[in-house]
Write an enzyme that holds these catalytic residues in place. Structure first.
Site, PDB file in Angstrom:
ATOM      1  N   CYS A 130      32.448   6.156  47.082  1.00  0.00           N
ATOM      2  CA  CYS A 130      33.678   5.597  46.619  1.00  0.00           C
ATOM      3  C   CYS A 130      33.597   5.654  45.183  1.00  0.00           C
ATOM      4  CB  CYS A 130      33.920   4.416  47.345  1.00  0.00           C
ATOM      5  SG  CYS A 130      35.533   3.548  46.789  1.00  0.00           S
ATOM      6  N   CYS A 133      35.582   2.196  43.937  1.00  0.00           N
ATOM      7  CA  CYS A 133      35.129   1.062  44.158  1.00  0.00           C
ATOM      8  C   CYS A 133      33.926   0.964  43.235  1.00  0.00           C
ATOM      9  CB  CYS A 133      34.346   0.929  45.780  1.00  0.00           C
ATOM     10  SG  CYS A 133      35.262   1.479  46.982  1.00  0.00           S
ATOM     11  N   ASP A 134      33.084   1.898  42.863  1.00  0.00           N
ATOM     12  CA  ASP A 134      31.760   1.723  42.303  1.00  0.00           C
ATOM     13  C   ASP A 134      31.793   2.525  40.727  1.00  0.00           C
ATOM     14  OD1 ASP A 134      30.688   0.302  44.365  1.00  0.00           O
ATOM     15  OD2 ASP A 134      30.173   2.349  45.286  1.00  0.00           O
TER      16      ASP A 134
END
Ligand code: NAP
Length: 301
Positions: A130, A133-134
Site C-alpha cells: 500500500c 499507507c506506507d
C-alpha cells in the site's frame, strides 16, 4: 423481520446495505478489516461521477457516513463459512454464528504477491502492498512500483508527489493501464520507466536497500537502489472461505447472473469478487444495488 447478511463492507457491500435498509430490511454488515475496502487505500479516484477527483479515504469516509446516517452498524468479524439448511443460512465467523434468510457476498479481492526472495523477509521493512499507507515513511527517497496496470500507475503518480525518484518496473513494454495514466507517467520527471523488466530479488540489511531486476528480452541483470517497493501485480478473488465450490469459476470468482444471483437461491454476490470484466468502484456500487434489490425480491416471494 427478514434478515440479510452482507459479507464485506467495501463499496459493493456498503451500497447493498443502504439499498436493503431503504427496502425495509435490516442488513447485518460483517467486515474483517475496515469499511471502504480497497478504496480507502487508494490515493485518488478520478473516475467516480459526482467527484472530479476525490481522495480514496475521503470517498470511503463519505460511504461510512452514509452507513451511519442510515443507522447501519458494522460487525467487525471474519466470516469463515457459509452454509444453507432448510431455507436459511448459517454464517460462521471467527467469534460467533449468525442466521439469515439471505446472504450477499461482497468480499472483493486480495493482492497477489511476487513470490521472490526478500519479499517476505522485508515486508513492513520497505516492502509494502500500500503506497498510500506506507509511502510517506520513505518520503524523498527512491522507491519502486512493480506492475503495469491501473493500480501500479496510479500509485506511482502518488509516490511521485512525495519523492523525486520512482521506478515503474513492468514486464512488458506496453502498459495494461488506461491511456490517460500512461500519458501521465511518461511526462512525469520523477518517474523512470523500466521495461521489460521483472524483479528477481529484494535486497537489504535491516531495511530494503535495492532490487535485482532482469530484462526479459536481453537477460541483462541490474541492481537498482531503492528504499521501498510496492507490487501492484493484480489480485485474486477473496473467496477461499466459501466451501461450496460450485458457485465459483475456475479462478475462484463467484459466478452470478445479471441479477447478482448465484446458483444457490438466496445467495447473492457483488463487486470485485464476482466473475466479470470491469472492476471499478462504480461497477461495485452498481452490483451492490442490484444484489440488494434481488435479495428484497427473493424475500418477498
Ligand atoms: P491488473 O490490471 O491485473 O494489472 C496487473 C499488472 O501486474 C499487469 O500489468 C501485469 O502485467 C503485472 N503482473 C502480473 N503478474 C506479475 C508478475 N508475477 N510479475 C510482474 N508483473 C506482473 O491489476 P490492478 O492494476 O491491481 O487492477 C485490478 C483491477 O482493478 C483492474 O480491473 C483495474 O482496471 C481495476 N482498477 C481500476 C482503477 C481505475 O479505474 N482508476 C484503479 C485501480 C484498479 P501484464 O500487463 O503483462 O499482464
Amino acid at each position: 423481520m427478514s434478515k440479510v447478511i452482507i459479507v464485506g463492507a467495501g463499496p459493493a457491500g456498503i451500497t447493498a446495505a443502504i439499498y436493503l435498509k431503504r427496502g425495509g430490511i435490516e442488513p447485518i454488515l460483517i467486515e474483517k478489516m475496515m469499511p471502504g475496502g480497497k478504496v480507502s487505500l487508494t490515493h485518488k479516484i478520478d473516475n467516480y461521477p459526482g467527484f472530479t477527483s476525490i481522495g480514496g479515504s475521503d470517498l470511503a469516509n463519505q460511504m461510512m457516513n452514509q452507513l451511519m446516517e442510515n443507522n447501519i452498524d458494522v460487525v467487525y468479524d471474519e466470516v469463515v463459512d457459509i452454509s444453507k439448511k432448510e431455507g436459511s443460512f448459517l454464517v460462521k465467523t471467527s467469534y460467533g454464528e449468525y442466521e439469515s434468510d439471505a446472504v450477499i457476498i461482497a468480499t472483493g479481492t486480495l493482492e497477489k504477491k511476487l513470490g521472490i526472495p526478500g519479499e517476505k523477509e522485508f515486508f513492513a521493512k520497505g516492502v509494502s502492498t500500500c503506497a498510500v499507507c506506507d509511502g510517506g515513511f520513505f518520503k524523498g527517497q527512491p522507491m519502486a512500483i512493480i506492475g503495469g496496470g491501473n493500480s501500479a500507475l496510479e500509485e506511482a503518480l502518488y509516490l511521485s508527489s512525495i519523492t523525486e525518484k520512482v521506478y515503474i518496473v513492468h514486464r512488458r513494454n506496453q502498459f495494461r493501464a488506461d491511456q490517460i495514466l500512461v500519458d501521465k507517467i511518461k511526462v512525469d520527471s520523477h518517474i523512470e520507466i523500466l521495461t521489460p523488466y521483472i524483479p528477481l530479488e529484494v535486497k537489504g540489511d535491516n531495511m530494503v536497500s535495492s532490487i535485482i531486476l532482469k530484462n526479459v528480452e536481453t537477460n541483462e541483470i541490474k541492481e537498482v537502489e531503492i528504499k521501498a517497493m510496492f507490487a501492484y501485480i493484480g489480485a485474486d478473488a477473496n473467496t477461499s472461505f466459501i466451501s461450496n465450490k460450485e458457485v465459483l469459476d475456475e479462478r475462484g470468482y463467484i459466478k452470478v447472473n445479471s441479477e447478482m444471483e448465484t446458483s444457490i437461491p438466496g445467495l447473492f454476490a457483488c463487486g470485485d469478487c464476482i466473475a466479470k470484466n470491469l472492476r471499478q468502484v462504480i461497477t461495485a456500487c452498481g452490483d451492490g444495488a442490484v444484489a440488494a434489490m434481488s435479495a428484497v425480491h427473493y424475500l418477498n416471494k
